[in-house]
Design an enzyme around this catalytic site. Structure first.
Site, mmCIF file in Angstrom:
data_model
loop_
_atom_site.group_PDB
_atom_site.id
_atom_site.type_symbol
_atom_site.label_atom_id
_atom_site.label_comp_id
_atom_site.label_asym_id
_atom_site.label_seq_id
_atom_site.Cartn_x
_atom_site.Cartn_y
_atom_site.Cartn_z
ATOM 1 N N HIS A 199 14.668 13.327 -21.050
ATOM 2 C CA HIS A 199 14.805 13.087 -22.498
ATOM 3 C C HIS A 199 13.499 13.595 -23.080
ATOM 4 O O HIS A 199 12.525 12.867 -23.172
ATOM 5 C CB HIS A 199 15.043 11.606 -22.798
ATOM 6 N N ASP A 254 26.134 12.316 -12.533
ATOM 7 C CA ASP A 254 25.120 12.781 -13.497
ATOM 8 C C ASP A 254 23.840 12.946 -12.693
ATOM 9 O O ASP A 254 23.211 11.958 -12.298
ATOM 10 C CB ASP A 254 24.960 11.739 -14.607
ATOM 11 N N HIS A 269 20.440 15.498 -26.101
ATOM 12 C CA HIS A 269 19.017 15.228 -26.329
ATOM 13 C C HIS A 269 18.233 16.464 -25.943
ATOM 14 O O HIS A 269 18.738 17.339 -25.231
ATOM 15 C CB HIS A 269 18.580 14.015 -25.493
ATOM 16 N N GLU A 304 28.504 17.408 -18.865
ATOM 17 C CA GLU A 304 27.181 17.673 -19.442
ATOM 18 C C GLU A 304 26.636 18.998 -18.962
ATOM 19 O O GLU A 304 26.561 19.257 -17.762
ATOM 20 C CB GLU A 304 26.211 16.553 -19.039
ATOM 21 N N ASP A 352 19.839 18.686 -16.234
ATOM 22 C CA ASP A 352 20.586 17.451 -16.499
ATOM 23 C C ASP A 352 22.063 17.820 -16.615
ATOM 24 O O ASP A 352 22.493 18.322 -17.655
ATOM 25 C CB ASP A 352 20.049 16.832 -17.796
ATOM 26 N N TYR A 401 35.221 6.881 -22.169
ATOM 27 C CA TYR A 401 35.097 5.779 -21.211
ATOM 28 C C TYR A 401 36.115 4.699 -21.580
ATOM 29 O O TYR A 401 35.997 4.074 -22.638
ATOM 30 C CB TYR A 401 33.667 5.213 -21.236
ATOM 31 N N HIS A 424 27.817 6.872 -26.924
ATOM 32 C CA HIS A 424 26.469 7.473 -26.896
ATOM 33 C C HIS A 424 26.442 8.771 -27.690
ATOM 34 O O HIS A 424 27.473 9.277 -28.112
ATOM 35 C CB HIS A 424 25.985 7.683 -25.455
ATOM 36 N N ASP A 483 0.813 -1.220 0.000
ATOM 37 C CA ASP A 483 0.000 0.000 0.000
ATOM 38 C C ASP A 483 0.849 1.274 0.000
ATOM 39 O O ASP A 483 0.365 2.350 0.345
ATOM 40 C CB ASP A 483 -0.970 -0.003 1.196
ATOM 41 N N HIS A 496 24.927 3.487 -17.331
ATOM 42 C CA HIS A 496 23.724 3.663 -16.501
ATOM 43 C C HIS A 496 23.946 3.131 -15.084
ATOM 44 O O HIS A 496 23.040 2.549 -14.490
ATOM 45 C CB HIS A 496 22.516 2.979 -17.159
ATOM 46 N N ARG A 501 32.488 12.273 -18.250
ATOM 47 C CA ARG A 501 31.438 12.923 -19.042
ATOM 48 C C ARG A 501 31.272 14.328 -18.479
ATOM 49 O O ARG A 501 31.370 14.522 -17.261
ATOM 50 C CB ARG A 501 30.112 12.155 -18.975
ATOM 51 N N GLU A 527 26.749 16.648 -23.902
ATOM 52 C CA GLU A 527 27.342 15.728 -22.929
ATOM 53 C C GLU A 527 28.313 14.719 -23.528
ATOM 54 O O GLU A 527 28.086 13.515 -23.471
ATOM 55 C CB GLU A 527 26.232 14.996 -22.170
HETATM 56 N N1 GLY Z 1 20.874 11.863 -17.197
HETATM 57 C C1 GLY Z 1 20.404 11.287 -18.394
HETATM 58 C C2 GLY Z 1 21.186 11.748 -19.526
HETATM 59 O O1 GLY Z 1 22.214 12.383 -19.352
HETATM 60 O O2 GLY Z 1 20.808 11.563 -20.642
HETATM 61 MN MN MN Z 2 22.679 13.420 -17.584
HETATM 62 MN MN MN Z 3 21.568 14.024 -20.610
#
Ligand code: GLY
Ligand code: MN
Ligand code: MN
Length: 444
Positions: free
Chosen positions: A360, A259, A353, A409, A270, A390, A349, A39, A242, A407, A386
């Site tokens: 996203h 991140d 975005h 961003e 982000d 790696y 990647h 619940d 991830h 990274r 971003e």
């Molecule tokens: N935090 C998700 C991305 O950077 O796309």
């Molecule tokens: Mn991010």
């Molecule tokens: Mn992002």
């Protein structure tokens, strides 16, 4: 009661949607509450499309927007209920919501299925997020069939079912001034969270301790919380894109990649920062970091109205490819590395975005037609930049780079003549080392 703050921008968006739907009818439900276990519920988060049009925060709500000569926005929502309000909190109720949020009419949510057929009857098109929720698809089908059953009484059933999200995605892609203001505030809070994490970082701490510093700063400054599951990845964990466990100790001499961004009034920031856990970049870390930073600068420089969406990714990739060659990760020429896609071993990647209500965010990336091109940037669009690098440990890469994951961003709004970075957390090697030194002095 007067209009809720900002309800004018929601009214303006409903007006813009009317242009897209002509004399059709749009049905837009908010998100359901979701059980976490037994619940206990997940914290409630409204549907982004519904919120975009209404600013109405309660679950169990639907807005029906009627186009044509006398357009109307009709809200269906929970009734006032003293007993439930004692347990769960305030409910506007239909009348209160109508007044506060500027709807033309409002009814109890329990009346929706009964009223829907008469609302959609005699409309040429029904706009709905078809295929996203089976229950809603069935509900819409039931309403359509109820109208069909009245054909002999002269009722006409909408002939066209149109994709509501496509119309709203195009609107959401270009942010209005109210949205940009909220996104800038979300960015400022998020940047403060990153700076706080840098100041508090010590070798041997757990990753979740840094996550807690971000959460502390987000909530302290009034954000709802994290806009997405934060990544706090120490050492080689940063090479897992991830990684969200955030439960390991931060190794002395390693980097940590964070991140994380907050959600404020529904809008996401982000941001990613990568910094040395002990406050000083090693020479190899610095070399790699400067490459990612230069790739980000090249990408940002490629953002301008009229540029195809992919241009800034391509700009980042060229700098990263050169960097991979300089670091001894790859051999050959930049053109060769780009063409063969050898760079994807260390940068797998895309460079960003759309960003907005969803991290996203909504919006096409390519034109919706056969052979469509990448969407061209226009003022008011918001996106992330971003790039990363790696390096998983392997026999054929220099040992000093093993386990380095970086990274960087930031969030950018397309302006009349370029791109404006509106996230401002420490970023250069000097800025990061300075911020981390400040706190060390204070603790000594
Ligand atoms: N935090 C998700 C991305 O950077 O796309
Ligand atoms: Mn991010
Ligand atoms: Mn992002």
């Amino acid at each position: 009661m007067s209009l809720a703050p900002n309800s004018t921008c929601f009214l303006a968006r409903r007006k813009r949607l009317l242009k897209a739907i002509g004399d059709g009818v749009a049905v837009v439900p908010t998100a359901p509450e979701r059980v976490r276990n037994r619940d206990s519920h997940h914290p409630y988060r409204f549907d982004s499309y519904f919120w975009y049009l209404t600013g109405f925060p309660e679950p169990e709500a639907v807005v029906v927007i009627l186009g044509g000569d006398s357009p109307q926005s009709i809200l269906f929502c929970r009734e006032k209920n003293e007993e439930r309000e004692i347990w769960d909190g305030y409910r506007h109720g239909p009348e209160g919501a109508r007044e506060a949020f500027g709807f033309d009419a409002a009814y109890p949510i329990g009346e929706l299925d009964q009223r829907l057929p008469e609302l959609i009857a005699d409309r040429a098109a029904l706009w709905h997020s078809l295929g996203h929720d089976a229950e809603w698809d069935a509900r819409i089908a039931a309403a359509l069939n109820a109208v069909r059953a009245q054909a002999r009484a002269g009722k006409r059933t909408p002939r066209e079912i149109r994709d509501l999200r496509a119309a709203l995605d195009a609107m959401r892609l270009v942010k209005d001034d109210g949205e940009l203001d909220t996104m800038r505030r979300a960015a400022a809070i998020s940047a403060a969270g990153h700076a706080r994490a840098m100041r508090h970082c010590r070798p041997g701490m757990a990753e979740y301790e840094l996550e807690a510093e971000l959460t502390h700063e987000f909530r302290r400054r009034g954000a709802a919380g994290h806009a997405y599951t934060p990544i706090v990845a120490g050492g080689a964990n940063a090479c897992v894109l991830h990684y969200v466990e955030n439960d390991r100790l931060l190794p002395d001499g390693g980097l940590v990649l964070i991140d994380a961004g907050c959600e404020l009034d529904g809008y996401a920031a982000d941001i990613t920062r990568t910094f040395p856990i002990n406050g000083r970049f090693s020479p190899a870390q610095k070399d790699a970091y400067e490459i990612v930073l230069a790739a980000q600068a090249a990408a940002i420089a490629a953002i301008r109205p009229g540029a195809p969406f992919m241009a800034y990714h391509d700009a980042a990739v060229r700098v990263l490819a050169q960097g991979m060659i300089d670091l001894g990760l790859l051999a050959g020429s930049v053109d060769g590395v780009v063409e063969s896609e050898a760079y994807k071993r260390f940068y797998m990647h895309r460079t960003g975005h759309w960003l907005g209500l969803d991290v996203h965010d909504a919006g096409d990336y390519k034109e919706q037609r056969e052979g469509g091109e990448w969407i061209r940037l226009a003022p008011g669009m918001t996106l992330t930049v971003e790039p990363g690098l790696y390096v998983r440990p392997a026999a054929d890469v220099p040992a000093a780079l093993h386990g380095i994951g970086i990274r960087i961003e930031d969030d950018v709004v397309v302006t009349a003549d370029g791109g404006e970075v509106y996230t401002d957390a420490p970023k250069t090697v000097a800025e990061i080392e300075e911020v981390m030194r400040e706190e060390t002095l204070r603790h000594d």
